[in-house]
Design a protein around this motif. Structure first.
Motif, PDB file in Angstrom:
ATOM      1  N   LEU A   1       0.713  -1.099   0.094  1.00  0.00           N
ATOM      2  CA  LEU A   1      -0.093  -0.107   0.074  1.00  0.00           C
ATOM      3  C   LEU A   1       0.811   1.370   0.150  1.00  0.00           C
ATOM      4  O   LEU A   1       1.918   1.447   0.561  1.00  0.00           O
ATOM      5  CB  LEU A   1      -0.739   0.078   1.211  1.00  0.00           C
ATOM      6  N   PRO A   2       0.652   2.082  -0.859  1.00  0.00           N
ATOM      7  CA  PRO A   2       1.613   3.410  -1.216  1.00  0.00           C
ATOM      8  C   PRO A   2       1.677   4.050   0.238  1.00  0.00           C
ATOM      9  O   PRO A   2       0.706   4.276   0.928  1.00  0.00           O
ATOM     10  CB  PRO A   2       1.066   4.082  -2.133  1.00  0.00           C
ATOM     11  N   GLU A   3       2.863   4.655   0.435  1.00  0.00           N
ATOM     12  CA  GLU A   3       3.016   5.580   1.726  1.00  0.00           C
ATOM     13  C   GLU A   3       1.977   6.526   1.710  1.00  0.00           C
ATOM     14  O   GLU A   3       1.730   7.502   0.664  1.00  0.00           O
ATOM     15  CB  GLU A   3       4.548   6.166   1.761  1.00  0.00           C
ATOM     16  N   GLY A   4       1.477   7.024   2.806  1.00  0.00           N
ATOM     17  CA  GLY A   4       0.669   8.158   2.707  1.00  0.00           C
ATOM     18  C   GLY A   4      -0.877   7.801   2.141  1.00  0.00           C
ATOM     19  O   GLY A   4      -1.381   9.090   1.991  1.00  0.00           O
ATOM     20  N   VAL A   5      -1.062   7.010   1.770  1.00  0.00           N
ATOM     21  CA  VAL A   5      -2.445   6.449   1.180  1.00  0.00           C
ATOM     22  C   VAL A   5      -3.190   5.874   2.266  1.00  0.00           C
ATOM     23  O   VAL A   5      -2.817   4.775   2.868  1.00  0.00           O
ATOM     24  CB  VAL A   5      -2.291   5.946  -0.190  1.00  0.00           C
ATOM     25  N   THR A   6      -4.714   6.276   2.344  1.00  0.00           N
ATOM     26  CA  THR A   6      -5.497   5.220   2.964  1.00  0.00           C
ATOM     27  C   THR A   6      -6.516   5.031   1.879  1.00  0.00           C
ATOM     28  O   THR A   6      -7.305   5.992   1.170  1.00  0.00           O
ATOM     29  CB  THR A   6      -6.239   6.653   3.991  1.00  0.00           C
TER      30      THR A   6
END
Lengths: 417, 417
Positions: free
Chosen positions: B24-29
């Motif tokens: 899951l990409p950093e900084g993404v919800t």
């Protein structure tokens, strides 16, 4: 021609550097690109990027930011010049069988119930005839099969709605005259549907010049899109707005993101899109088409065709000279053949076992049951060369002459394909 | 619940370690797994191997040696327990739309022309209704749409051939009672076709226990098979040998490698295969199913469902508490909802712009036009957690309360999807 001669010919071939754009396993002579094209060297990295960056990082945003939503049209535009079509006329979607189903329904619907017979050849690839049977029956008609190419013209009568042919026959490698047969079909009041599975990317195709009505084809043979790559579909622009196809999925809608209750077909080829495009598979095909950009600079399809004909001619000559009893099933006349050579061996020689023995030696061709049983060798001029011809025929001659095919590990027909 | 509380709940969640199986990409919800599931960490390496080794090195031989030819059945067998079906009953092939086309034709053919009406909901995902319109018309019938779920039972009359529903509604997240509606359909003499696009892999499904007739679904939502992953199809075994589907491609033939002239359908679900399987896409889906083997050890679908309900309940509560004017469109009753929450905002607040502002802050949900316009948030219990709930609702509340959505970069509706 011996191996040294062949290597000299390869070295002098202006298309030979294209082979460097492909990964070919060490010790393998690959002559089955007519079934599954080889892996372009650029594909693994491009697919990795699609998986890790576009999907993994971009997630749902990549439908826009990575252009996923445009892939079916964009790949169609890239393919168009190799089919004798214009950008905007070709769509990449679904499988060859599914696309054939769409265009046959469209063609029969254009005939408005006045004609319901689909004419094809018994030797057509089975999936084409199976799909045609289904579509013809849905319209209250039938599929009528010619036993030989020369039996086709008499079948183009007042009952014939559609002439459906594969441009290059998958068994024999024989190529039809698309322009002539399309003209005959039209003169008889029929439409012409062409399956380009064994011709796209390897022989010159002129869909617009031939005034064909519909065409479909495969992405994983001479186009090198990878196993089970998406297929393509083309419709002549004169039918735009006149037709309907039954696989009315949301992405063939005129305004798919309006989420209307009623289906309204998109104009033109977009109507032939059905579901969500398979992005990873499309990415592999997209990368494979980069090779054709290089071909364009090296003389285009004409250069490819000349090399293909030279290779198949050399192969036919060598087989006849070296392999006892081989009977070539592929036309010798250049205009009548695609890019493969098929031949039968004498009845007492098990063709299946010969192919297994060849594969064991690293020469990969294809065997097809039937009467006669045929050994098939496809020449993909993007990566096949004269050395492949010599290596293959030398091995073949040795296997047949020594009878080394006659061993249990070769004669046991338990393989699936 | 604040972020610290949420992190404590996540740490105590026995399913929380599953998140480590995804990139899951950093900084993404990420709350859009109902549209496109996240990337399993094992997928890039497995796809690389399929491309470089199976295709690049194995070439055509991999149809047998790498088991490519078995992928549609093998993936079906792996999916079966998550659908309440048995191995041998499920096939992975084509797209959701194409598979729906096949089973609707099969269902109408079972009705032998006695009944020709397909009943569904106007709020069904458009592709389902478009395909149903096409199939119903081909059989001389029509698609009749219920405006509300409670309008469905009166439509199950003597004209109704098929009740076709999506188990969990894509807009509202409302879940139908599959067993009850199937029973009602059968009592009325109709067949039941279920689209499991928004339920497979996230809610308990009991196809055999419900005695449903056919089911289809999507590989790229909660199953995480990648963008445009192949879809699946199921048929109740009582229909085996009784039905026919029109996409009669060669791999649905009883003996595909005999290359017969006449199409003979394979028994059972194999008939629903049409063309050559998309190997790279199937490989990605195969890898994604490995995650579900781990789930099985952590309590299976029940544990997944409990977590999903807890997350959606927490989200509903937080939205109602923190987002002024939000009207929840998803049922509060657990048995009536899937794994997403949709809500409308007051008319003066542009829902589309709110979603764009959220995405700009790294919170990815989905916006759907319509009346009302809905913001949708999908909770994939494999990788969504309580911290995602808090992060999303805090951002949402801030955007709506401060009016920061009202900026040109958010209000401009030029995006494609």
């Amino acid at each position: 021609m011996n191996l040294e001669d062949a290597k000299r010919l390869d070295a002098a071939d202006p298309l030979h550097p294209l082979r460097e754009l492909f990964t070919l396993p060490e010790g393998v002579t690959y002559l089955d690109g007519n079934s599954l094209g080889a892996l372009p060297k650029a594909t693994p990295e491009r697919v990795r990027r699609a998986v890790e960056q576009e999907w993994g990082e971009g997630l749902i945003r990549s439908w826009n930011s990575a252009g996923w939503i445009d892939l079916p049209r964009r790949l169609g535009d890239r393919l168009a010049p190799w089919l004798g079509a214009r950008p905007g006329e070709v769509l990449v979607a679904d499988s060859t069988s599914v696309n054939l189903y769409k265009v046959l329904h469209a063609a029969l619907q254009l005939q408005q119930g006045q004609r319901r017979v689909i004419v094809s050849e018994r030797s057509n690839f089975p999936t084409d005839n199976y799909i045609a049977q289904s579509v013809a029956r849905a319209h209250g008609g039938e599929l009528v099969l010619a036993e030989r190419p020369e039996d086709i013209p008499p079948l183009l009568d007042e009952r014939c709605a559609v002439l459906m042919l594969t441009h290059v026959n998958y068994r024999t490698g024989r190529m039809h005259d698309m322009g002539l047969l399309t003209r005959w079909a039209h003169q008889a009041g029929a439409l012409a549907v062409w399956d380009l599975a064994h011709s796209a990317g390897v022989v010159p195709i002129d869909l617009l010049g031939s005034a064909a009505d519909f065409a479909i084809g495969c992405g994983y043979k001479y186009l090198n899109g990878g196993p089970g790559a998406p297929a393509f579909v083309w419709m002549h622009p004169r039918h735009e707005g006149q037709v309907w196809q039954p696989l009315t999925g949301w992405l063939g809608h005129a305004s798919p993101f309006d989420f209307d209750s009623e289906y309204q077909p998109a104009p033109g080829i977009q109507q032939y899109q059905c579901g969500t495009p398979p992005v990873l598979a499309m990415t592999a095909l997209d990368t494979a088409l980069d090779v054709f950009d290089v071909v364009q600079k090296l003389g285009g399809i004409k250069a490819l065709r000349n090399k293909s004909l030279a290779l198949t001619e050399a192969f036919i000559g060598a087989v006849e000279e070296q392999v006892p009893g081989a009977v070539i099933a592929t036309p010798r006349e250049a205009a009548l053949r695609g890019s493969q050579v098929s031949f039968a061996l004498p009845r007492q020689v098990d063709g299946y076992a010969v192919m297994q023995a060849l594969i064991a030696r690293g020469v990969i061709g294809d065997f097809r049951a039937g009467d006669p049983e045929l050994l098939r060798f496809g020449f993909a001029p993007l990566y096949s060369g004269y050395a492949d011809v010599v290596t293959a025929v030398d091995a073949l001659a040795d296997i047949v002459t020594t009878g080394s095919w006659n061993a249990p590990e070769f004669t046991n027909r338990s393989k699936v394909t």
